[in-house]
Design a protein around this motif. Sequence first.
Motif, short mmCIF file in Angstrom:
data_model
loop_
_atom_site.label_atom_id
_atom_site.label_comp_id
_atom_site.label_asym_id
_atom_site.label_seq_id
_atom_site.Cartn_x
_atom_site.Cartn_y
_atom_site.Cartn_z
N PRO A 20 0.65 -1.31 -0.07
CA PRO A 20 -0.08 -0.01 -0.08
C PRO A 20 0.73 1.34 0.02
O PRO A 20 0.33 2.51 -0.15
CB PRO A 20 -0.87 -0.20 1.37
CG PRO A 20 -0.17 -0.95 2.21
CD PRO A 20 0.58 -2.12 1.12
N GLY A 25 0.99 1.29 -5.46
CA GLY A 25 -0.29 1.52 -4.32
C GLY A 25 -0.84 2.80 -4.16
O GLY A 25 -1.93 3.10 -3.94
N ARG A 29 -4.72 4.12 -5.11
CA ARG A 29 -5.54 4.90 -4.14
C ARG A 29 -6.31 6.08 -4.89
O ARG A 29 -7.19 6.49 -4.78
CB ARG A 29 -4.65 5.03 -2.83
CG ARG A 29 -4.78 4.04 -1.69
CD ARG A 29 -4.37 4.42 -0.66
NE ARG A 29 -3.08 5.01 -0.41
CZ ARG A 29 -1.59 4.60 -0.58
NH1 ARG A 29 -1.78 3.46 -0.80
NH2 ARG A 29 -0.71 5.36 -0.54
#
Length: 68
Positions: A20, A25, A29
């Motif tokens: 993440p 990542g 997002r």
Amino acid sequence: MSQQQRARVQAGPSDDGLGPNTDIGSRLRALYGSVQDEGVPDQLLDLLEKLDSAEAAQKSNTGAQNGQ
């Protein structure tokens, strides 16, 4: 097992570059956030409303037939 395969096994799944906090990542997002911020098109909302009405009518017809 080759040297490269052993290095992958020792590194574990968290070192695959897809966590993440990686660049990928962060981009995912941001993309997900932009999609989430988009509104639902009116045409889709109308279709969903028609579907809800049709389901309600079907349930009431089924209930009326079972009550006879």
